[in-house]
Structure formats: C-alpha cells, structure tokens
Design a protein around this motif. Structure first.
Motif, PDB file in Angstrom:
ATOM      1  N   ALA A 181      13.650   4.685  10.680  1.00  6.04           N
ATOM      2  CA  ALA A 181      14.194   4.750   9.330  1.00  6.04           C
ATOM      3  C   ALA A 181      15.620   4.217   9.321  1.00  6.04           C
ATOM      4  O   ALA A 181      16.414   4.510  10.202  1.00  6.04           O
ATOM      5  N   TYR A 229      17.166  -0.885  -1.567  1.00  8.52           N
ATOM      6  CA  TYR A 229      15.954  -1.089  -2.364  1.00  8.52           C
ATOM      7  C   TYR A 229      16.327  -1.290  -3.826  1.00  8.52           C
ATOM      8  O   TYR A 229      17.087  -0.507  -4.390  1.00  8.52           O
ATOM      9  N   GLU A 263       2.011  -5.200   6.266  1.00  9.21           N
ATOM     10  CA  GLU A 263       2.568  -3.873   6.010  1.00  9.21           C
ATOM     11  C   GLU A 263       3.027  -3.196   7.303  1.00  9.21           C
ATOM     12  O   GLU A 263       4.095  -2.596   7.353  1.00  9.21           O
ATOM     13  N   ALA A 264       2.236  -3.299   8.347  1.00  8.66           N
ATOM     14  CA  ALA A 264       2.608  -2.684   9.628  1.00  8.66           C
ATOM     15  C   ALA A 264       3.918  -3.278  10.159  1.00  8.66           C
ATOM     16  O   ALA A 264       4.758  -2.545  10.702  1.00  8.66           O
ATOM     17  N   TRP A 301       6.480  -4.800   8.346  1.00  6.42           N
ATOM     18  CA  TRP A 301       7.685  -4.421   7.612  1.00  6.42           C
ATOM     19  C   TRP A 301       7.976  -2.932   7.737  1.00  6.42           C
ATOM     20  O   TRP A 301       9.130  -2.529   7.782  1.00  6.42           O
ATOM     21  N   ARG A 302       6.936  -2.121   7.860  1.00  5.94           N
ATOM     22  CA  ARG A 302       7.193  -0.694   8.121  1.00  5.94           C
ATOM     23  C   ARG A 302       7.819  -0.507   9.506  1.00  5.94           C
ATOM     24  O   ARG A 302       8.684   0.349   9.692  1.00  5.94           O
ATOM     25  N   VAL A 346      11.368  -0.454   6.799  1.00  5.12           N
ATOM     26  CA  VAL A 346      11.220  -0.484   5.343  1.00  5.12           C
ATOM     27  C   VAL A 346      10.255   0.626   4.945  1.00  5.12           C
ATOM     28  O   VAL A 346       9.157   0.728   5.498  1.00  5.12           O
ATOM     29  N   GLN A 347      10.677   1.453   3.989  1.00  7.54           N
ATOM     30  CA  GLN A 347       9.867   2.587   3.556  1.00  7.54           C
ATOM     31  C   GLN A 347       9.571   2.467   2.072  1.00  7.54           C
ATOM     32  O   GLN A 347      10.495   2.437   1.249  1.00  7.54           O
ATOM     33  N   GLN A 348       8.292   2.380   1.734  1.00  2.92           N
ATOM     34  CA  GLN A 348       7.846   2.291   0.348  1.00  2.92           C
ATOM     35  C   GLN A 348       6.506   2.997   0.220  1.00  2.92           C
ATOM     36  O   GLN A 348       5.813   3.203   1.213  1.00  2.92           O
ATOM     37  N   SER A 349       6.146   3.314  -1.001  1.00  6.79           N
ATOM     38  CA  SER A 349       4.834   3.892  -1.242  1.00  6.79           C
ATOM     39  C   SER A 349       3.758   2.832  -1.009  1.00  6.79           C
ATOM     40  O   SER A 349       4.058   1.662  -0.790  1.00  6.79           O
ATOM     41  N   ARG A 350       2.515   3.238  -1.080  1.00  9.63           N
ATOM     42  CA  ARG A 350       1.385   2.341  -0.796  1.00  9.63           C
ATOM     43  C   ARG A 350       1.246   1.230  -1.822  1.00  9.63           C
ATOM     44  O   ARG A 350       1.677   1.358  -2.960  1.00  9.63           O
ATOM     45  N   HIS A 401       4.385  -7.900   0.881  1.00  7.03           N
ATOM     46  CA  HIS A 401       5.447  -8.900   1.053  1.00  7.03           C
ATOM     47  C   HIS A 401       4.835 -10.228   0.633  1.00  7.03           C
ATOM     48  O   HIS A 401       4.007 -10.780   1.333  1.00  7.03           O
TER      49      HIS A 401
END
Length: 93
Positions: A2, A8, A40-41, A43-44, A48-52, A56
C-alpha cells in the motif's frame, strides 16, 4: 504494498463509462513497463487500490506516471428487470 503517496482522482463520467486517473510517485512510476497496459494483478502489485471493475485502458504518453482507468457505469449494481408473461425476466437498458 500500500502506498499513501499514490494520488486518486475523483470519478468522472460519459454516457457509457466512469473514469478516474491515478498519479504514481516517481519511485513507483519507474517500475511501470513501457508501452503496454497493466492487468489488474499488475497494477494492484504496484500498490494501486481500487474497488472491483476498473481497467487500465490507456497510456497518456506525455505523462506515463498517470494511469487512466475506466469501468462501465453502474458497475456492480443490479440491473432493473421486467417480468414477462412466460415467467422469465428481461433486463432493461
């Protein structure tokens, strides 16, 4: 991993998608692969933390440290349906 220094944007919209951009600090931006979008894997994995549902979807070449994301409007919300005479339901657009 994190990262408190990842910035954001607020969400913004058109008729089809909601969008947001994420600004990476230089130490994270240097880890971005050149010339391709991240899964997604990936950028996480950078923190980067975002909802589902966020994808990108574009690279802003003048500022590659700014990641551009989008997802369909109303993602994850139940879609209204109308019952039909035969007992099935039709989704309303």
């Amino acid at each position: 991993m994190a990262q408190a220094n990842i910035s954001y944007s607020e969400k913004y919209y058109d008729d089809v998608f909601e969008y947001r951009h994420v600004v990476l600090p230089p130490e994270i931006a240097s880890l971005l692969p050149k010339g391709r979008l991240l899964s997604e894997a990936e950028w996480r994995g950078l923190g980067v933390q975002q909802s589902r549902g966020w994808v990108h979807y574009a690279i802003h070449r003048p500022e590659p440290h700014i990641m551009l994301f989008r997802r369909p409007k109303n993602y994850g919300q139940p879609q209204p349906t109308i019952p039909t005479a035969n007992g099935t339901e039709v989704h309303v657009q």
